[in-house]
Scaffold this motif. Structure first.
Motif, short mmCIF file in Angstrom:
data_model
loop_
_atom_site.label_atom_id
_atom_site.label_comp_id
_atom_site.label_asym_id
_atom_site.label_seq_id
_atom_site.Cartn_x
_atom_site.Cartn_y
_atom_site.Cartn_z
N LEU A 10 36.32 37.65 29.81
CA LEU A 10 36.04 36.75 31.09
C LEU A 10 37.23 35.86 30.95
N LEU A 11 37.73 35.28 29.99
CA LEU A 11 38.99 34.52 29.66
C LEU A 11 40.10 35.15 30.36
N LEU A 12 40.41 36.46 29.75
CA LEU A 12 41.59 37.14 30.65
C LEU A 12 41.50 37.29 32.11
N VAL A 13 40.25 37.42 32.72
CA VAL A 13 40.09 37.52 34.09
C VAL A 13 40.40 36.15 34.74
N LEU A 14 39.88 35.16 34.12
CA LEU A 14 40.03 33.71 34.74
C LEU A 14 41.64 33.48 34.55
N LEU A 15 42.32 33.91 33.56
CA LEU A 15 43.66 33.44 33.43
C LEU A 15 44.51 34.23 34.49
N VAL A 16 44.21 35.25 34.85
CA VAL A 16 44.95 36.01 36.14
C VAL A 16 44.55 36.05 37.32
N ALA A 17 43.36 35.20 37.49
CA ALA A 17 42.61 35.16 38.71
C ALA A 17 43.24 34.45 40.15
N PRO A 18 44.10 33.46 39.77
CA PRO A 18 44.78 32.68 40.67
C PRO A 18 45.86 33.65 41.33
N PHE A 19 46.33 34.80 40.81
CA PHE A 19 47.14 35.61 41.38
C PHE A 19 46.56 36.54 42.29
N VAL A 20 45.28 36.61 42.11
CA VAL A 20 44.65 37.73 42.90
C VAL A 20 43.81 37.02 43.89
N GLY A 21 43.23 35.79 43.42
CA GLY A 21 42.23 35.48 44.52
C GLY A 21 42.95 33.91 45.24
N TYR A 22 41.92 33.21 45.71
CA TYR A 22 42.31 31.99 46.44
C TYR A 22 41.94 30.75 45.39
N PRO A 23 43.09 30.02 44.92
CA PRO A 23 42.80 29.01 43.66
C PRO A 23 41.88 27.76 44.23
N MET A 24 41.82 27.43 45.52
CA MET A 24 40.85 26.41 45.77
C MET A 24 39.51 27.04 45.44
N PHE A 25 39.15 28.14 45.92
CA PHE A 25 37.77 28.67 45.71
C PHE A 25 37.45 28.79 44.34
N LEU A 26 38.53 29.24 43.46
CA LEU A 26 38.38 29.45 42.15
C LEU A 26 38.06 28.16 41.25
N MET A 27 39.05 27.19 41.69
CA MET A 27 38.49 25.85 41.14
C MET A 27 37.08 25.30 41.48
N LYS A 28 36.61 25.47 42.62
CA LYS A 28 35.24 25.25 43.15
C LYS A 28 34.23 25.70 42.14
N VAL A 29 34.62 26.99 41.89
CA VAL A 29 33.56 27.67 41.05
C VAL A 29 33.64 27.34 39.56
N LEU A 30 34.78 27.06 39.07
CA LEU A 30 34.82 26.47 37.86
C LEU A 30 34.13 25.15 37.78
N CYS A 31 34.47 24.18 38.54
CA CYS A 31 34.03 22.70 38.60
C CYS A 31 32.33 22.89 38.55
N PHE A 32 32.07 23.73 39.26
CA PHE A 32 30.50 23.69 39.54
C PHE A 32 30.08 24.55 38.16
N ALA A 33 30.59 25.44 37.82
CA ALA A 33 30.39 26.35 36.54
C ALA A 33 30.20 25.18 35.43
N LEU A 34 31.00 24.19 35.08
CA LEU A 34 30.89 23.19 34.17
C LEU A 34 29.73 22.41 34.45
N PHE A 35 29.55 21.89 35.67
CA PHE A 35 28.34 21.21 36.11
C PHE A 35 27.03 21.86 35.62
N ALA A 36 26.91 23.08 35.94
CA ALA A 36 25.88 23.89 35.68
C ALA A 36 25.70 24.12 34.26
N CYS A 37 26.60 24.12 33.56
CA CYS A 37 26.64 24.32 32.02
C CYS A 37 26.17 22.97 31.39
#
Lengths: 305, 409, 295
Positions: A10-37
């Motif tokens: 998962l860490l690997l996926v997250l590290l390369v994600a911004p080059f494949v996806g939309y960084p703003m969306f990814l950041m939103k997921v991460l912030c809320f993932a932290l909130f939920a954890c």
């Protein structure tokens, strides 16, 4: 070994994600993932349902935004300021809330969160309906320019990984074991001599602080802190993310957050249907899917062997 | 068995995640200089849905259709979104529109909080943002965006200049404000207070209410006990409608006068002439002004089953002006199009000799109306008596007075 | 005009009356919550949403079927009660054995569904509901204006609340209900149909909410958001009053409405938070609530 593999992948996926996806969306997921954890620390591991967690998330967002915009602090200091403010509120509200148990605890947290909401509406520094807008991203540590979405993403990722590691350590520590025992049988824990109220308060403050960290980071990443962040719907959303992902599992809440944020993004054009779908998800989860996604997976794994 | 399951679980999870992530990535890079894409951002279902809402979307589409539907041979696209009056949703949508979906210009953008967010975003991304339905004068002052932001219909300064002055002249020299607690309400209260004081009146106080309040009774009680001659409603849309209805219920209008500082035709329709008659208001446009306005309104009514308000008309006019500028400039490059929009006066059913100023302000005539009594009205939507036409330069703040920092350089 | 503590008496009385009206709604809603919690041990988060549904039923009856306010007062609560029966029989039934928190989560989800559906079809800005002719206008008492309709609301609410209290505390039916909560098995052994009682209790509780909704329709705009706005205050009321006591719920609701009204006069900015501040204070001094019996 299996768990390490999953985390590594998962860490690997997250590290390369911004080059494949939309960084703003990814950041939103991460912030809320932290909130939920962070929320899960309380419900999943201590057995306390807080229905007002948005107060930590949203208030920290306001403080962090204010710190960055009005006081001109660098992003890491602003995030720290926001996180500390959440810790303070956590201490105050937790101290009040742990006086009751179960349902009452949930209702008290909901009511206290609503109080914070109205305080935010009244306070001039939050600009009420307008929110704090155009929060500058600034320069990390005074040197690294954060205006690029990709750079910002890595800061958010670093914060998430660090916080997640902390949660992991807490859960697997003696402290975490006591929390779990409180969740299982509070009376027995009490009879074993543990100061149950102190442990609950500590868990509450820790959970609040990390939720605040998520909110403070979100404010810097998105440049906006609004009333939505402190509203009861936000509190309900984080409960849903955790429930859907799997209460009491470590990555469950993060998975739940990813699912919910993705759903909201794609169904945004449907307006109120998003609310309806969220409600249905709640109902379905409570009736037939209480273990959540990750919980169900873990259960199948355990059962099959 | 377990390892396979674990592996497939990881694979499945990663696949789902990447699918979500990459479909959002696939949309990147569609921005082409040739195809024009317009976004209409508005409140579709909340307190301001009648101001903008579906009517605004329809007006934008009408403009595209009347323009010919194509720019340089490629079809012009119109997308829309509902921000539910939340700046964070507005920012999210607009950001995605600009970053990923190739939207070249956004129009409408009420309410004031949303407008501020969108204009700032347009400035950051160098895209044209046209605000029609929001009124805060901050758009062309403290929060101006000279190269990209346009404020088309009216602002709080014009509203207070026209309505405020008219009422003070009529004898209403002590005011109490009922203010919507956000950027728009605060602006309107501040600007009107200044007009009242400059005309020799006094402001006795103000009370703030949350946006989209259902029950105004306790706020009106405070207004009643202030003893002011005029209760100024620094709010709009559904809030204005509810304030006026509640005032009637509590008998406030027996001893005090109401001033609706921002009221549109659709609000009068919702309140009903019985309660609204005699109220003064100002608008930038009215469907019954002249044959041109009547003709266009008929076209709109055929589709939407109600007459358009000034906001709808301004969406049509501004979208058309934009499209013509793109055509004349030969490109959708922001600076070139903006220059064309500023150099060309606006002469259509919406305005005569309307001018787009460097601070983003579109200056056009404003009209003072008084609501007809039920006896005077000949039918649905026939609600206004024209009491005066105020030249744009008199209604709006002059360019010299602007507090726009970027212009002073 | 005469003043008390620097506030014109007209304003003071006006706000107190408005406060009493709000308090009446708090009382009815917290009463319904207390009844449901007493029987089912479920905190019905959907209570606010069902109150909203009651208001919408009244609006729909008037605008689609031309059925007036008086009939709506009877029909709408029955409609909401039927929805309650449906909810209890298909969903809440399965949660009896589980942690009570799941009931809260389920009803929260139901609240979202109801709010979402109405918001999708009716927008969020609120719809007007016309007062019946007989209630229009005010009683001009000189020192205050008293809108006729609001007097009606206060009277009906108080009567309804005390009627419910009387039934539960003083009648045989009420005794069965109370026994059923204490010891369902024992009561079953006496041949009383406990599941039926549970369903009817839930239906009655939400029916009360629906009735409150009908009464609220002419005062507040009929809006999908009206339930969520009020339910959280009602939760605070219930925490302050204590869930064990019906009378406690009623009195606390009325008292808090009055206190809110007073706050609006003397310290307007605090009016939205005063209920929660009081809740915090009560939690410090008497955690079980003012009238509460810890379960």
């Amino acid at each position: 070994m299996g768990k390490r593999l999953i985390y590594g992948a998962l860490l690997l996926v997250l590290l390369v994600a911004p080059f494949v996806g939309y960084p703003m969306f990814l950041m939103k997921v991460l912030c809320f993932a932290l909130f939920a954890c962070a929320f899960n620390l309380l419900i999943g591991f201590t057995g306390l349902l807080s229905f007002g967690h948005a107060m930590f998330f949203g208030f920290a967002a306001y403080v962090s935004g204010h710190a960055a915009k009005v006081w001109g602090l660098t992003p890491e200091v602003a995030v720290l300021a926001g996180t500390l403010s959440a810790a303070c509120i956590g201490l105050f509200t937790g101290w009040l809330a742990v006086r009751r148990q179960g349902i009452y605890f949930a209702m008290v947290t909901l009511a206290l969160a609503q109080m914070i909401y109205f305080i935010c509406v009244q306070s001039p520094f939050t600009y009420a309906e307008d929110g704090i807008q155009s929060i500058p991203r600034g320069k990390l540590f005074g040197v690294l320019d954060m205006s690029s979405d990709t750079t910002m993403y890595y800061m958010v990722l670093a914060i998430f990984v660090a916080a997640f590691a902390l949660i992991y350590r807490v859960v697997h520590s003696p402290f975490g074991q006591v929390l779990k025992s409180i969740r299982e049988n509070e009376q027995r824990a009490l009879s074993l001599g543990y100061n149950v109220d102190h442990y609950k308060l500590l868990a509450f403050v820790l959970s609040a602080t990390l939720a605040g960290l998520a909110g403070a980071t979100k404010a810097i990443a998105f440049g906006l802190a609004t009333l939505t962040d402190v509203g009861w719907q936000m509190s309900g959303e984080v409960v849903l993310m955790t429930l859907l992902g799997g209460m009491g599992t470590l990555i469950g809440p993060a998975v739940g957050a990813a699912v919910i944020i993705t759903m909201e993004n794609y169904l945004a054009s449907l307006g109120s249907w998003v609310t309806i779908i969220m409600g249905c998800t709640f109902v379905v989860c409570v009736l037939v899917f209480r273990r959540g996604i990750v919980g169900e997976i873990e259960h199948r794994l355990g059962g099959k062997d | 068995m377990k390892r396979t399951f674990v592996t497939s679980a990881i694979a499945a999870a990663t696949a789902v995640f990447l699918a979500g992530v990459s479909t959002s990535a696939m949309a990147q890079g569609k921005l082409s200089g040739d195809s024009v894409k317009i976004g209409v951002l508005t409140d579709m279902s909340g307190v301001y849905a009648d101001y903008g809402g579906p009517g605004a979307v329809a007006a934008a589409k009408m403009a595209v259709k009347d323009f010919g539907g194509k720019m340089f041979g490629k079809p012009i696209e119109v997308v829309n979104a509902d921000h539910q009056n939340k700046p964070d949703i507005a920012k999210n949508v607009t950001q995605q529109w600009f970053d990923r979906d190739g939207v070249d210009m956004t129009v409408e953008n009420l309410n004031s909080a949303v407008a501020l967010t969108v204009q700032a975003l347009g400035k950051e991304k160098n895209k044209i943002t046209i605000v029609t339905g929001a009124a805060t004068a901050r758009m062309t002052n403290e929060d101006c965006a000279p190269g990209t932001g346009i404020h088309y219909l009216m602002d709080t300064i014009a509203l207070s200049n026209v309505v405020g002055k008219a009422i003070v002249k009529d004898g209403g020299d002590s005011w109490f404000f009922l203010t919507a607690d956000y950027a728009f309400g605060h602006s309107l209260e501040k600007d009107t207070s200044e007009v009242v004081k400059a005309a020799g009146g006094t402001v006795k106080g103000a009370v703030r209410h949350p946006l989209s309040t259902g029950d105004f009774s306790s706020f009106l009680l405070q207004a009643q006990s202030s003893g002011a001659k005029v209760v100024g409603l620094a709010n709009a849309g559904g809030d204005t409608v509810n304030s006026i209805k509640a005032a009637a219920e509590f008998g406030l209008t027996k001893k005090q006068n109401l001033a609706a500082l921002l009221m549109l035709l659709t609000d009068v329709h919702a309140i009903g002439l019985n309660t609204a008659q005699g109220l003064y208001l100002t608008e930038g446009w009215y469907w019954d002004l002249n044959p041109e306005t009547r003709a266009w309104s008929q076209k709109y009514e055929a589709e939407m089953k109600k007459k358009p308000n000034s906001n709808h008309a301004s969406v049509y006019s501004s979208t058309m002006h934009y499209l013509k500028a793109v055509q004349a400039a030969g490109t959708d490059d922001t600076a070139a199009v903006m220059k064309k929009m500023q150099d060309t006066p606006i002469n259509d059913m919406f305005a005569k000799n309307g001018k787009l100023r460097p601070d983003g302000r579109m200056v056009h005539d404003m009209y003072l109306f008084q609501v007809k009594s039920p006896a005077e009205s000949k039918g649905a939507w026939d609600y206004y008596n024209l009491k005066g036409t105020i030249k744009g330069d008199d209604a709006f703040q002059s360019l010299a007075q602007s507090r726009c920092a970027a212009l002073k350089k | 005009m005469t003043e008390i503590f620097g506030v014109p008496i007209q304003a003071l009385m006006g706000q107190l009356m408005l406060g009493l009206v709000n308090g009446s709604f708090y009382a009815i809603l917290s009463l319904g919550l207390a009844v449901i919690f007493g029987m089912l041990n479920i905190v019905n988060f959907a209570h606010g949403a069902l109150y909203m549904v009651g208001a919408f039923f009244a609006w729909m009856l008037l605008n689609y079927a031309g059925i007036n306010y008086w009939m709506a007062l009877v029909i709408a609560p029955i409609g909401v009660a039927l929805i309650g029966v449906l909810i209890e029989k298909t969903m809440l039934r399965w949660l009896h054995q589980l942690d009570h928190l799941y009931g809260l989560l389920l009803t929260f989800g139901l609240a979202l569904i109801l709010e979402g559906i109405f918001r999708e079809f009716y927008g969020s800005s609120g719809l007007p509901y016309e007062l019946p002719q007989v209630f229009r206008g005010v009683f001009d008492l000189g020192f205050m204006m008293l809108p006729k309709y609001r007097v009606w609301v206060i009277v009906v609410s108080i009567v309804l609340c005390f009627f419910t209290w009387f039934v539960i505390e003083k009648t045989k039916l009420g005794a069965y209900l109370r026994a059923g909560t204490e010891n369902p098995n024992m009561v079953k052994a006496f041949g009383i149909n406990v599941p039926l009682m549970v369903t009817l209790t839930y239906a009655f509780g939400v029916g009360l909410a629906g009735l409150a909704g009908v009464m609220a329709a002419p005062i507040y705009q009929v809006s999908p958001l009206m339930g969520s706005n009020i339910i959280i205050v009602v939760f605070a009321v219930v925490v302050i009053g204590g869930m064990g006591s019906i009378l406690g719920a009623i009195l606390t609701g009325l008292a808090l409405g009055l206190i809110e009204g007073l706050t609006k006069v003397f310290f307007a900015e605090a009016s939205t938070t005063v209920v929660f501040v009081i809740m915090a204070i009560v939690l410090l001094i008497r955690p079980a609530g003012l009238f509460g019996r810890e379960k």
